[in-house]
Design an enzyme around this catalytic site. Structure first.
Site, PDB file in Angstrom:
ATOM      1  N   CYS A   3       1.221  -1.292   0.139  1.00  0.00           N
ATOM      2  CA  CYS A   3      -0.043  -0.038  -0.226  1.00  0.00           C
ATOM      3  C   CYS A   3       0.625   1.257   0.016  1.00  0.00           C
ATOM      4  CB  CYS A   3      -1.317  -0.084   1.084  1.00  0.00           C
ATOM      5  SG  CYS A   3      -0.488  -0.258   2.732  1.00  0.00           S
ATOM      6  N   ARG A   4       0.678   2.343   0.863  1.00  0.00           N
ATOM      7  CA  ARG A   4       0.985   3.413   1.206  1.00  0.00           C
ATOM      8  C   ARG A   4       2.490   3.429   1.285  1.00  0.00           C
ATOM      9  NH1 ARG A   4      -4.536   5.091   2.594  1.00  0.00           N
ATOM     10  NH2 ARG A   4      -5.306   6.032   0.695  1.00  0.00           N
TER      11      ARG A   4
END
Length: 127
Positions: A82-83
């Site tokens: 993800c981030r």
């Protein structure tokens, strides 16, 4: 980066890659798994995926994952990202996938980390 993940000669990421040689993995004989073959899963919202993602990654936002499990192969390990290290989306994805019988792990680095390290980042055309 993770030392246990080899550098792929085709894409330069220190991870297992879909384009790795198709040898039998360490699972039981005849289980269909391919050594080094993984599915890279981006669980961020689609807009973030379109702005930049790991080349070859598939986009299934976490909020859609439960409904799209049939889109994922059961004969490959899944690497979710993800981030970055403080994002919980990939943690939740790995927990969900594990509970459904998939072999999954989390890539701690996010797109910004990989970009800063000089790795190639793919972008989708504006839609």
């Amino acid at each position: 980066m993770h030392d246990f993940l080899p550098t792929c000669p085709n894409c330069s990421y220190r991870r297992k890659c879909l384009s790795a040689p198709a040898d039998t993995a360490g699972g039981p004989p005849g289980d269909g798994r391919k050594k080094g073959a993984v599915t890279v899963l981006d669980v961020r919202p689609v807009e973030e995926y379109n702005a930049g993602h790991i080349p070859g990654a598939i986009s299934i936002p976490l909020k859609e994952l439960q409904l799209r499990l049939m889109d994922l192969p059961r004969d490959q390990e899944i690497v979710a990202y993800c981030r970055g290290p403080y994002c919980v989306l990939s943690i939740q994805a790995v927990e969900m996938l594990g509970a459904k019988g998939f072999q999954a792990l989390r890539l701690e680095e996010g797109i910004q980390d990989l970009r800063a390290l000089g790795f190639p980042i793919a972008k989708e055309l504006d839609q």
